[in-house]
Design a protein around this motif. Structure first.
Motif, short mmCIF file in Angstrom:
data_model
loop_
_atom_site.label_atom_id
_atom_site.label_comp_id
_atom_site.label_asym_id
_atom_site.label_seq_id
_atom_site.Cartn_x
_atom_site.Cartn_y
_atom_site.Cartn_z
N THR A 21 -3.67 6.20 -2.06
CA THR A 21 -3.89 4.78 -1.77
C THR A 21 -3.82 4.52 -0.28
O THR A 21 -4.60 3.74 0.27
CB THR A 21 -2.85 3.93 -2.50
N ARG A 80 0.82 -1.21 0.00
CA ARG A 80 0.00 0.00 0.00
C ARG A 80 0.85 1.27 0.00
O ARG A 80 0.45 2.30 -0.54
CB ARG A 80 -0.93 0.02 1.22
N SER A 92 -6.78 2.98 1.98
CA SER A 92 -6.52 1.79 2.79
C SER A 92 -6.89 2.04 4.25
O SER A 92 -7.48 1.17 4.90
CB SER A 92 -5.04 1.39 2.68
#
Length: 432
Positions: free
Chosen positions: A125, A118, A129
């Motif tokens: 991102t 990640r 997440s």
């Protein structure tokens, strides 16, 4: 207990919110990591940002093994559930039976793999997440809390959450609940590690940093309350006479797992619930691992103009081998914890001093007030420039007075981080 909860609420309001808003504001104004932002304000203060990154390194060395053991606990519990066998967390003859865990290094590698996958994709991102993991973790905790609340004794455990100890409410006049609140705030919100500054650098300068920072802290506080409630419910369902001497997870984690295993539910169902419990905790610790990792990656990328794709694997490999080595030493986590406390106290004190003298709190307040429905006034400046450094000094003094050996070890670890920060601050970056 009750006094500790009150001290924690006060600490959230006067320490966590003001400092998170400060870090978020610095990031959004300077559009850089903490070290680069401080360097722009005053080059001689760049070391403050690298001290923060050092604290993030220590935090990662603690978080990664815990995350690995949570993943391993969910794996063991799931196997027991699929085989319809009693959970390894069953309490037999009033003796707490710990699962025979193995493969910690593999579990640590899995946790780091999740972080690397990640982290290298960037801030957007990471944010997605974190949101997903928070929803997963919160939903899992609510499910576990609901199941525990149906069993006898659960409400009694919940009552103890707000009941004062034998000292009564006069405990608020002592030092202990307040230092506990300071430690909790520093650890929970990463004050002084620069993680929030790193995220703030991705925001537009006209973003409402005051509102975002406040909402983020309050959202985290709600999550902590939910976690405390689940711990309390579990302690009411089953009271453990003793914890295993080799326990490497927080006591509350063991308590809830044992409560689910000994609640009278079918073996397969309790095994599934214990699996959900560990997965929920792993989901909640993942955003913290990502935040600490970003607090290290961001200053390296900003100073040396290195590609993120190179920095992230190098960091993850270094953290993996460090955790693998430290994992075999029983005292490593204990030393790292007090080293982190010492590092956070030093970093927060210097960061508050830097914000007051160099970055100029009045200028930050004027900028943030111009783009927010909320306003930063004298109270915010007092919290950042007075209360926060006093809290950091109180933490360091407490360690010296009541934790002599831990303070010595912690200060040694902090000294190594300080020397590393001095070296990094004096290395020329590609941006000059």
């Amino acid at each position: 207990d009750g006094p500790q909860c009150i001290a924690w609420v006060v600490a959230v309001l006067v320490l966590a919110i003001p400092f998170v808003v400060l870090e978020l504001g610095i990031g959004s104004i300077y559009q850089n990591s903490l070290s680069e932002s401080v360097r722009k304000a005053g080059k001689s203060w760049e070391i403050v940002g690298w001290l923060a990154a050092g604290a993030a390194v220590l935090a990662l060395l603690l978080l990664i093994p815990i995350a690995g053991r949570l993943a391993l606990g969910s794996y063991d519990s799931l196997l027991a559930a699929l085989a319809n066998q009693p959970s390894p967390w069953v309490n037999q003859a009033k003796k707490f039976i710990s699962p025979q865990m193995g493969g910690e290094v593999m579990a640590i590698a899995v946790a780091i793999g999740v972080v690397q996958f990640r982290l290298w994709r960037g801030a957007s991102t990471i944010a997605r997440s974190a949101l997903t993991m928070t929803i997963v973790g919160g939903s899992g905790m609510m499910l576990i809390g609901g199941v525990l609340s149906l069993h006898a004794g659960a409400i009694d455990g919940l009552v103890t959450l707000l009941t004062p100890s034998s000292k009564g409410w006069s405990e608020l006049s002592t030092f202990e609940p307040w230092i506990g609140a300071i430690v909790t705030v520093f650890l929970a919100w990463g004050c002084g590690t620069g993680a929030v500054t790193a995220y703030g650098s991705y925001l537009n300068r006209s973003t409402d940093a005051i509102g975002i920072g406040t909402i983020a802290v309050l959202g985290g506080a709600i999550g902590q309350v939910l976690l405390m409630v689940v711990f309390a419910l579990g302690s009411g369902v089953v009271v453990l006479d003793e914890l295993p001497s080799d326990s490497q997870l927080p006591a509350g984690v063991h308590t809830v797992a044992a409560a689910l295993a000994n609640s009278g539910l079918p073996a397969w169902w309790s095994g599934v619930l214990i699996t959900v419990w560990f997965i929920a905790l792993f989901a909640l610790i993942t955003p913290a691992m990502l935040a600490m990792s970003e607090a290290i990656v961001a200053p390296l990328v900003d100073k040396f103009r290195l590609p993120r794709e190179r920095v992230v694997p190098a960091l993850c490999l270094g953290i993996f081998f460090s955790c693998a080595v430290l994992n075999v030493h029983a005292q490593a986590s204990h030393w790292l914890f007090y080293g982190l406390l010492w590092m956070l106290g030093t970093s927060v004190f210097l960061q508050s001093l830097c914000a007051w003298k160099i970055i100029q709190l009045d200028a930050i307040a004027r900028h943030l007030n111009a783009y927010s429905a909320f306003r930063l006034g004298l109270g915010w400046r007092v919290c950042v420039a007075v209360i926060m450094p006093l809290a950091a000094l109180s933490l360091l003094v407490w360690m010296i007075i009541s934790r002599e050996s831990e303070a010595l070890i912690g200060s040694g670890i902090a000294l190594v981080m300080v020397l590393s920060a001095v070296l990094l601050a004096h290395l020329p970056g590609r941006n000059g």
